[in-house]
Design a protein around this motif. Structure first.
Motif, PDB file in Angstrom:
ATOM      1  N   LEU A 185       0.728  -1.232  -0.063  1.00  0.00           N
ATOM      2  CA  LEU A 185       0.024   0.197   0.003  1.00  0.00           C
ATOM      3  C   LEU A 185       0.801   1.318  -0.157  1.00  0.00           C
ATOM      4  O   LEU A 185       0.340   2.390  -0.016  1.00  0.00           O
ATOM      5  CB  LEU A 185      -1.028  -0.017   1.429  1.00  0.00           C
ATOM      6  N   ASN A 186       2.288   1.069   0.066  1.00  0.00           N
ATOM      7  CA  ASN A 186       3.027   2.179  -0.213  1.00  0.00           C
ATOM      8  C   ASN A 186       2.949   2.948   1.299  1.00  0.00           C
ATOM      9  O   ASN A 186       2.808   4.315   1.052  1.00  0.00           O
ATOM     10  CB  ASN A 186       3.048   3.215  -1.241  1.00  0.00           C
ATOM     11  N   LEU A 187       2.975   2.353   2.565  1.00  0.00           N
ATOM     12  CA  LEU A 187       2.509   3.228   3.713  1.00  0.00           C
ATOM     13  C   LEU A 187       3.817   3.295   4.591  1.00  0.00           C
ATOM     14  O   LEU A 187       4.660   2.183   4.362  1.00  0.00           O
ATOM     15  CB  LEU A 187       1.366   2.599   4.460  1.00  0.00           C
ATOM     16  N   SER A 188       3.999   4.387   5.243  1.00  0.00           N
ATOM     17  CA  SER A 188       5.031   4.543   6.183  1.00  0.00           C
ATOM     18  C   SER A 188       4.458   4.993   7.363  1.00  0.00           C
ATOM     19  O   SER A 188       3.722   5.936   7.640  1.00  0.00           O
ATOM     20  CB  SER A 188       5.947   5.718   5.513  1.00  0.00           C
ATOM     21  N   PRO A 189       4.849   4.096   8.432  1.00  0.00           N
ATOM     22  CA  PRO A 189       4.536   4.748   9.748  1.00  0.00           C
ATOM     23  C   PRO A 189       5.083   5.659  10.314  1.00  0.00           C
ATOM     24  O   PRO A 189       6.552   6.030  10.061  1.00  0.00           O
ATOM     25  CB  PRO A 189       4.733   3.234  10.607  1.00  0.00           C
ATOM     26  N   VAL A 190       4.761   6.572  11.434  1.00  0.00           N
ATOM     27  CA  VAL A 190       5.195   7.476  11.883  1.00  0.00           C
ATOM     28  C   VAL A 190       5.598   6.846  13.309  1.00  0.00           C
ATOM     29  O   VAL A 190       4.397   6.540  13.842  1.00  0.00           O
ATOM     30  CB  VAL A 190       4.344   8.887  12.138  1.00  0.00           C
ATOM     31  N   ILE A 191       6.750   7.178  13.666  1.00  0.00           N
ATOM     32  CA  ILE A 191       7.128   6.614  15.101  1.00  0.00           C
ATOM     33  C   ILE A 191       7.413   7.872  15.928  1.00  0.00           C
ATOM     34  O   ILE A 191       8.252   8.578  15.916  1.00  0.00           O
ATOM     35  CB  ILE A 191       8.481   5.543  15.054  1.00  0.00           C
ATOM     36  N   GLU A 192       6.415   7.929  17.122  1.00  0.00           N
ATOM     37  CA  GLU A 192       6.716   8.971  18.063  1.00  0.00           C
ATOM     38  C   GLU A 192       7.360   8.440  19.433  1.00  0.00           C
ATOM     39  O   GLU A 192       7.326   7.261  19.610  1.00  0.00           O
ATOM     40  CB  GLU A 192       5.447   9.643  18.338  1.00  0.00           C
ATOM     41  N   ILE A 193       7.919   9.240  19.951  1.00  0.00           N
ATOM     42  CA  ILE A 193       8.914   9.108  21.419  1.00  0.00           C
ATOM     43  C   ILE A 193       7.752   9.533  22.341  1.00  0.00           C
ATOM     44  O   ILE A 193       7.623  10.724  22.519  1.00  0.00           O
ATOM     45  CB  ILE A 193      10.109   9.541  21.430  1.00  0.00           C
ATOM     46  N   LEU A 198       8.782   4.206  22.116  1.00  0.00           N
ATOM     47  CA  LEU A 198       8.831   4.200  20.628  1.00  0.00           C
ATOM     48  C   LEU A 198       7.356   3.714  20.122  1.00  0.00           C
ATOM     49  O   LEU A 198       7.033   2.405  20.386  1.00  0.00           O
ATOM     50  CB  LEU A 198      10.004   3.536  19.815  1.00  0.00           C
ATOM     51  N   VAL A 199       6.615   4.616  19.805  1.00  0.00           N
ATOM     52  CA  VAL A 199       4.914   4.207  19.511  1.00  0.00           C
ATOM     53  C   VAL A 199       4.846   4.638  18.180  1.00  0.00           C
ATOM     54  O   VAL A 199       5.001   5.792  17.627  1.00  0.00           O
ATOM     55  CB  VAL A 199       4.219   4.829  20.625  1.00  0.00           C
ATOM     56  N   SER A 200       3.908   3.589  17.358  1.00  0.00           N
ATOM     57  CA  SER A 200       3.600   3.987  15.915  1.00  0.00           C
ATOM     58  C   SER A 200       2.273   4.653  16.024  1.00  0.00           C
ATOM     59  O   SER A 200       1.184   4.103  16.773  1.00  0.00           O
ATOM     60  CB  SER A 200       3.321   2.624  15.156  1.00  0.00           C
ATOM     61  N   SER A 201       2.223   6.033  15.524  1.00  0.00           N
ATOM     62  CA  SER A 201       0.953   6.863  15.993  1.00  0.00           C
ATOM     63  C   SER A 201       0.181   6.922  14.744  1.00  0.00           C
ATOM     64  O   SER A 201      -0.936   7.239  14.805  1.00  0.00           O
ATOM     65  CB  SER A 201       1.635   8.272  16.324  1.00  0.00           C
ATOM     66  N   LYS A 202       0.715   7.079  13.293  1.00  0.00           N
ATOM     67  CA  LYS A 202      -0.240   6.890  12.376  1.00  0.00           C
ATOM     68  C   LYS A 202       0.762   6.556  11.214  1.00  0.00           C
ATOM     69  O   LYS A 202       1.857   6.205  11.348  1.00  0.00           O
ATOM     70  CB  LYS A 202      -0.656   8.558  12.041  1.00  0.00           C
ATOM     71  N   LYS A 203      -0.062   6.480   9.909  1.00  0.00           N
ATOM     72  CA  LYS A 203       0.634   6.065   8.662  1.00  0.00           C
ATOM     73  C   LYS A 203       0.467   7.157   7.648  1.00  0.00           C
ATOM     74  O   LYS A 203      -0.623   7.766   7.534  1.00  0.00           O
ATOM     75  CB  LYS A 203       0.222   4.679   8.242  1.00  0.00           C
ATOM     76  N   TYR A 204       1.316   7.266   6.886  1.00  0.00           N
ATOM     77  CA  TYR A 204       1.493   8.131   5.686  1.00  0.00           C
ATOM     78  C   TYR A 204       1.603   7.316   4.315  1.00  0.00           C
ATOM     79  O   TYR A 204       2.299   6.338   4.475  1.00  0.00           O
ATOM     80  CB  TYR A 204       2.277   9.346   5.598  1.00  0.00           C
ATOM     81  N   ARG A 205       0.876   7.873   3.209  1.00  0.00           N
ATOM     82  CA  ARG A 205       1.178   7.016   1.965  1.00  0.00           C
ATOM     83  C   ARG A 205       1.990   8.080   1.001  1.00  0.00           C
ATOM     84  O   ARG A 205       1.786   9.112   1.057  1.00  0.00           O
ATOM     85  CB  ARG A 205      -0.078   6.814   1.211  1.00  0.00           C
ATOM     86  N   GLY A 206       2.887   7.382   0.347  1.00  0.00           N
ATOM     87  CA  GLY A 206       3.916   8.058  -0.469  1.00  0.00           C
ATOM     88  C   GLY A 206       5.299   7.952  -0.056  1.00  0.00           C
ATOM     89  O   GLY A 206       5.719   7.525   0.789  1.00  0.00           O
TER      90      GLY A 206
END
Length: 283
Positions: A185-193, A198-206
């Motif tokens: 799906l060409n998704l990248s997770p945002v990892i927040e501290i 380290l927590v995956s908070s959301k995903k972006y595409r592109g």
């Protein structure tokens, strides 16, 4: 001159000019390549990526040991017997370094360790901000320093987009199914501290050229970041087009200054080459 000597681990990824300017003492963390263990910052980050490329196995990272801290603490105390040592530690949840420092400082009332609940450039920005504050307020009491550091810890935010999800998969931080789904799906997770984790908070595409600027905008709004300075962190080679877009986006969001920090071996082992992140303080 300040009454304090600041200490941080190599995993803070503090730039050399900042280390030199504020005389910050650095304690080594460690990276193991198979059976060989090296001190962090004694070899280029590219060695991490090359090792994985050749072996299919990630190097293993480990925190500073009590003896690592004892060496640095004793060295500082010999040279500056009248100064207080303030250790602003790498997130205690993610590594043993903070606990190692506590062990090494037992019965030494001239040492204080504080868990920054940050890693990499987040820790670097916090250490830098404390150093700048001490430069302006060199005679403050230890209690005032601790209060200031904890106030900053409560306000700092860091989020990054990994450069290559295969590194997170190899390190066991994402499942194979999640990895394949993200790739398709060409998704990248945002990892927040968050609170040191380290927590995956959301995903972006592109691509990163799209997701990087989006992270800046979203982070600035969600966390109501101070506009005087925004810190960017990257791993491996810095994409010049991404740099230009990031700085343009930051300017459009009202940030007055941008600072770039290159991620070291510890965090790059988990983020992979090409990662990009944003750090700032809530207003």
């Amino acid at each position: 001159m300040s009454k304090y000597i600041l200490v941080a681990e190599t995993g803070a990824d503090l730039p050399k000019d900042i280390i030199d300017k504020y005389q910050i003492k650095i304690v080594p963390m460690h990276v193991s390549f198979g059976t060989e263990t090296k001190d962090d910052m004694t070899f280029p980050v590219s060695d991490v990526f090359e090792f994985y490329k050749k072996t299919g196995t990630l190097p293993k990272t480990s925190g500073s040991t009590p003896s690592d801290f004892e060496v640095i603490f004793d060295e500082i105390h010999r040279e500056f017997p009248d100064k207080h040592i303030l250790h602003l530690a790498y997130s205690a949840i993610t590594t043993c370094s903070y606990q190692s420092a506590v062990i090494a400082s037992e019965n030494k009332d001239y040492i204080t360790s504080i868990d920054t609940k940050c890693v990499s450039a987040g820790q670097a920005y916090l250490v830098l901000t404390v150093a700048e504050w001490l430069e302006k307020n060199p005679s403050v009491s230890l209690e005032e320093v601790k209060t200031k550091a904890n106030e900053l810890i409560s306000k700092i935010h860091m989020g990054f987009i990994p450069g290559d999800l295969v590194y997170l998969k190899a390190g066991g931080r994402v499942s194979n199914a999640a990895y394949l789904g993200a790739k398709i799906l060409n998704l990248s997770p945002v990892i927040e501290i968050i609170d040191g984790k380290l927590v995956s908070s959301k995903k972006y595409r592109g691509s990163m050229l799209t997701t990087g600027p989006k992270l800046i905008k979203d982070f600035a709004i969600e966390h109501k970041l101070e506009k005087n300075r925004l810190v960017f962190v990257y791993s491996g080679e810095l994409n010049s087009e991404l740099k230009e877009k990031a700085e343009k986006t930051a300017s459009e969001c009202g940030f007055l200054n941008c600072m770039w920090i290159s991620a070291g071996c510890v965090v790059s082992t988990h983020s992979g080459p090409g990662a990009f992140g944003v750090i700032g303080f809530t207003e």
